[in-house]
Design a protein around this motif. Structure first.
Motif, PDB file in Angstrom:
ATOM      1  N   PHE B  27       9.826  -7.672 -11.065  1.00  0.00           N
ATOM      2  CA  PHE B  27       9.397  -8.398  -9.866  1.00  0.00           C
ATOM      3  C   PHE B  27       7.871  -8.437  -9.786  1.00  0.00           C
ATOM      4  N   PHE B  28       7.278  -7.279 -10.018  1.00  0.00           N
ATOM      5  CA  PHE B  28       5.809  -7.181  -9.977  1.00  0.00           C
ATOM      6  C   PHE B  28       5.169  -8.186 -10.929  1.00  0.00           C
ATOM      7  N   ASN B  29       5.687  -8.223 -12.139  1.00  0.00           N
ATOM      8  CA  ASN B  29       5.114  -9.121 -13.146  1.00  0.00           C
ATOM      9  C   ASN B  29       5.402 -10.593 -12.879  1.00  0.00           C
ATOM     10  N   GLY B  30       6.218 -10.854 -11.865  1.00  0.00           N
ATOM     11  CA  GLY B  30       6.477 -12.225 -11.464  1.00  0.00           C
ATOM     12  C   GLY B  30       5.713 -12.637 -10.213  1.00  0.00           C
ATOM     13  N   THR B  31       4.963 -11.700  -9.645  1.00  0.00           N
ATOM     14  CA  THR B  31       4.181 -12.069  -8.449  1.00  0.00           C
ATOM     15  C   THR B  31       2.978 -12.899  -8.871  1.00  0.00           C
ATOM     16  N   PRO B  32       2.530 -13.789  -7.970  1.00  0.00           N
ATOM     17  CA  PRO B  32       1.405 -14.662  -8.327  1.00  0.00           C
ATOM     18  C   PRO B  32       0.119 -13.869  -8.549  1.00  0.00           C
ATOM     19  N   LEU B  36      -9.846 -12.097  -7.053  1.00  0.00           N
ATOM     20  CA  LEU B  36     -10.358 -11.039  -6.182  1.00  0.00           C
ATOM     21  C   LEU B  36     -11.591 -11.569  -5.455  1.00  0.00           C
ATOM     22  N   PRO B  37     -11.785 -11.285  -4.166  1.00  0.00           N
ATOM     23  CA  PRO B  37     -10.858 -10.615  -3.237  1.00  0.00           C
ATOM     24  C   PRO B  37      -9.760 -11.553  -2.769  1.00  0.00           C
ATOM     25  N   PRO B  38      -8.697 -10.995  -2.116  1.00  0.00           N
ATOM     26  CA  PRO B  38      -7.634 -11.840  -1.573  1.00  0.00           C
ATOM     27  C   PRO B  38      -8.211 -12.867  -0.590  1.00  0.00           C
ATOM     28  N   PRO B  39      -7.692 -14.103  -0.615  1.00  0.00           N
ATOM     29  CA  PRO B  39      -8.273 -15.188   0.184  1.00  0.00           C
ATOM     30  C   PRO B  39      -8.019 -15.051   1.684  1.00  0.00           C
ATOM     31  N   VAL B  40      -6.925 -14.370   2.055  1.00  0.00           N
ATOM     32  CA  VAL B  40      -6.657 -14.151   3.483  1.00  0.00           C
ATOM     33  C   VAL B  40      -6.314 -12.687   3.684  1.00  0.00           C
ATOM     34  N   LYS B  41      -6.519 -12.212   4.900  1.00  0.00           N
ATOM     35  CA  LYS B  41      -6.187 -10.828   5.217  1.00  0.00           C
ATOM     36  C   LYS B  41      -4.676 -10.725   5.391  1.00  0.00           C
ATOM     37  N   PHE B  42      -4.040  -9.757   4.753  1.00  0.00           N
ATOM     38  CA  PHE B  42      -2.583  -9.587   4.897  1.00  0.00           C
ATOM     39  C   PHE B  42      -2.283  -8.114   5.144  1.00  0.00           C
ATOM     40  N   HIS B  43      -1.185  -7.832   5.790  1.00  0.00           N
ATOM     41  CA  HIS B  43      -0.849  -6.437   6.078  1.00  0.00           C
ATOM     42  C   HIS B  43       0.154  -5.889   5.065  1.00  0.00           C
ATOM     43  N   GLY B  44       0.178  -4.582   4.947  1.00  0.00           N
ATOM     44  CA  GLY B  44       1.169  -3.956   4.088  1.00  0.00           C
ATOM     45  C   GLY B  44       0.598  -2.975   3.093  1.00  0.00           C
ATOM     46  N   THR B  45       1.521  -2.230   2.497  1.00  0.00           N
ATOM     47  CA  THR B  45       1.188  -1.223   1.495  1.00  0.00           C
ATOM     48  C   THR B  45       1.900  -1.603   0.200  1.00  0.00           C
ATOM     49  N   GLY B  46       1.489  -1.015  -0.902  1.00  0.00           N
ATOM     50  CA  GLY B  46       2.148  -1.338  -2.159  1.00  0.00           C
ATOM     51  C   GLY B  46       1.338  -1.000  -3.386  1.00  0.00           C
ATOM     52  N   VAL B  47       1.583  -1.775  -4.418  1.00  0.00           N
ATOM     53  CA  VAL B  47       1.021  -1.503  -5.737  1.00  0.00           C
ATOM     54  C   VAL B  47       0.288  -2.746  -6.215  1.00  0.00           C
ATOM     55  N   TYR B  48      -0.805  -2.548  -6.943  1.00  0.00           N
ATOM     56  CA  TYR B  48      -1.549  -3.706  -7.437  1.00  0.00           C
ATOM     57  C   TYR B  48      -2.063  -3.454  -8.850  1.00  0.00           C
ATOM     58  N   GLU B 120     -16.186 -12.880 -10.501  1.00  0.00           N
ATOM     59  CA  GLU B 120     -15.472 -14.063 -10.992  1.00  0.00           C
ATOM     60  C   GLU B 120     -14.590 -13.742 -12.210  1.00  0.00           C
ATOM     61  N   ASP B 121     -14.872 -12.635 -12.900  1.00  0.00           N
ATOM     62  CA  ASP B 121     -14.067 -12.252 -14.061  1.00  0.00           C
ATOM     63  C   ASP B 121     -12.805 -11.474 -13.691  1.00  0.00           C
ATOM     64  N   PHE B 122     -12.603 -11.237 -12.396  1.00  0.00           N
ATOM     65  CA  PHE B 122     -11.510 -10.353 -11.991  1.00  0.00           C
ATOM     66  C   PHE B 122     -10.439 -11.055 -11.172  1.00  0.00           C
ATOM     67  N   TYR B 123      -9.196 -10.752 -11.529  1.00  0.00           N
ATOM     68  CA  TYR B 123      -8.026 -11.268 -10.828  1.00  0.00           C
ATOM     69  C   TYR B 123      -7.128 -10.097 -10.451  1.00  0.00           C
ATOM     70  N   CYS B 124      -6.191 -10.344  -9.578  1.00  0.00           N
ATOM     71  CA  CYS B 124      -5.260  -9.269  -9.244  1.00  0.00           C
ATOM     72  C   CYS B 124      -3.873  -9.807  -8.955  1.00  0.00           C
ATOM     73  N   ARG B 125      -2.954  -8.880  -9.004  1.00  0.00           N
ATOM     74  CA  ARG B 125      -1.550  -9.153  -8.697  1.00  0.00           C
ATOM     75  C   ARG B 125      -1.119  -7.972  -7.846  1.00  0.00           C
ATOM     76  N   PHE B 126      -0.278  -8.203  -6.865  1.00  0.00           N
ATOM     77  CA  PHE B 126       0.166  -7.059  -6.057  1.00  0.00           C
ATOM     78  C   PHE B 126       1.569  -7.268  -5.519  1.00  0.00           C
ATOM     79  N   MET B 127       2.200  -6.156  -5.215  1.00  0.00           N
ATOM     80  CA  MET B 127       3.571  -6.151  -4.708  1.00  0.00           C
ATOM     81  C   MET B 127       3.571  -5.324  -3.439  1.00  0.00           C
ATOM     82  N   ILE B 128       4.077  -5.902  -2.364  1.00  0.00           N
ATOM     83  CA  ILE B 128       4.158  -5.187  -1.087  1.00  0.00           C
ATOM     84  C   ILE B 128       5.472  -4.411  -1.044  1.00  0.00           C
ATOM     85  N   LEU B 129       5.373  -3.119  -0.777  1.00  0.00           N
ATOM     86  CA  LEU B 129       6.559  -2.277  -0.627  1.00  0.00           C
ATOM     87  C   LEU B 129       6.475  -1.665   0.758  1.00  0.00           C
ATOM     88  N   GLU B 130       7.384  -2.060   1.628  1.00  0.00           N
ATOM     89  CA  GLU B 130       7.288  -1.595   3.009  1.00  0.00           C
ATOM     90  C   GLU B 130       8.596  -0.989   3.473  1.00  0.00           C
TER      91      GLU B 130
END
Lengths: 213, 213
Positions: B27-32, B36-48, B120-130
């Motif tokens: 699932f993680f590897n399928g997240t968009p 960096l940084p995230p374009p909007v503020k979002f709530h939650g905890t998880g892994v990135y 500009e060289d950095f991207y991220c992927r993250f999964m919210i686990l709540e």
């Protein structure tokens, strides 16, 4: 790369996982309870709970809860593989290590060094999680802490602390060390310690909360 | 209480669990993947995971691996619920918190402050686990680190460090800060820093090992 941000695309859910955690906790609660320290040296990593059955004033309610079964731990902890956080222990299966055993022995020493605790009042239960299952350790520890909210995890901080070491004794004694003085390294900590009355009050609040549940 | 000690009575095993971890990682590897940084503020905890696609000398091999897909993170981390370790966050579902978002912003700042990295060289992927799934966070983070062994987790220490704060600047600069100077608080650290040649050598060793796999 400029697609819209949708929070829900990032949210993982799993019912099967809830079942597995319940299964590990059930297994944990079925492991034999033994006196502290463990009678023989054993290898492995995992999760443990420490139980108190003494008659001390402060923890009288706890002893009461554990009168006919070990149902309420005073502390829950974990022992993870060495280098686990950094993914450095590639050869872990070839060398036996003794993290869990070592952690229980450290706790035994802490209790023995405390002026107002005796090791005969303490028992423990532990579950070994090795190989692939070792990645369950933190999850199970967290689930146990959330479920039981043991007083030395949730209310009185510091039991699991280590000697901060040379050059760092300017920090404050922990709440646990205020309540249970005696660890030689804790006595060296010269920061402003929490007030004992306030710490005892915190312990009392904990038991009041527990009763109201 | 004096029954014989049998190690095997304490060992938990679960095949179903291995499957769940694989499922979360899939699932993680399928997240968009996002910038960096995230374009909007979002709530939650998880892994990135953080990915590097720059052309820098030191990480050239990494950029190569990520040329046509984000397949090798430079760093994996987690953001756990506040007070999670102490089981204190009983009201967590009522108040939205922003741990994961905050952590990604902190990392953005670290990268921006480094003299020789550009965001500009950095991207991220993250999964919210709540909720219940939040107890999976450490397990999934550990599994990802073990699987990918990202260089900033396994070989070059210090990217995830925080400002040690007043009175603790006597500690040494981390390997990461030696390699990527610029964080103001790291520059205050007065301990004996690791030698830059040795740190660069460590990075080179990492990529040699990766290639031989």
């Amino acid at each position: 790369m400029n697609r819209e941000f949708k929070r829900e695309e990032h949210v993982y859910t799993s019912d099967a996982f809830d079942e597995i955690i319940k299964d590990t906790i059930r297994f944990f609660n079925g492991t034999p309870v033994i006196k502290l320290p463990p009678p023989v040296k054993f290898h492995g990593t995992g999760v443990y709970a420490i139980y108190f059955i003494g008659k001390g004033n402060l923890y009288a309610d706890l002893a009461l809860k554990n009168r006919i079964e070990f149902s309420m731990p005073i502390y829950v902890g974990k022992a993870v593989p060495r280098g686990w956080r950094q993914a450095r222990n590639e050869t872990h299966s070839s060398n036996k290590t003794f993290e869990l055993n070592g952690r229980l022995n450290e706790h035994t020493r802490s209790i023995e060094q405390a002026d107002n605790l005796i090791i005969e009042d303490f028992y423990c239960r532990f579950m070994i999680l090795e190989d692939a299952a070792s990645s369950l350790i933190s999850t199970v520890e967290a689930a146990l802490i959330r479920h039981y909210k043991p007083i030395w995890n949730s209310q009185i901080d510091g039991f699991g602390n280590h000697d901060p070491g040379k050059g760092r004794y300017n920090q404050a004694k922990s709440e646990w060390d205020v309540l249970h003085p005696g660890r030689p390294w804790a006595e060296k900590c010269s920061g402003i310690a929490p007030d004992i009355n306030r710490v005892e009050e915190k312990a009392a609040v904990y038991f009041t909360k527990q009763k109201s549940k």
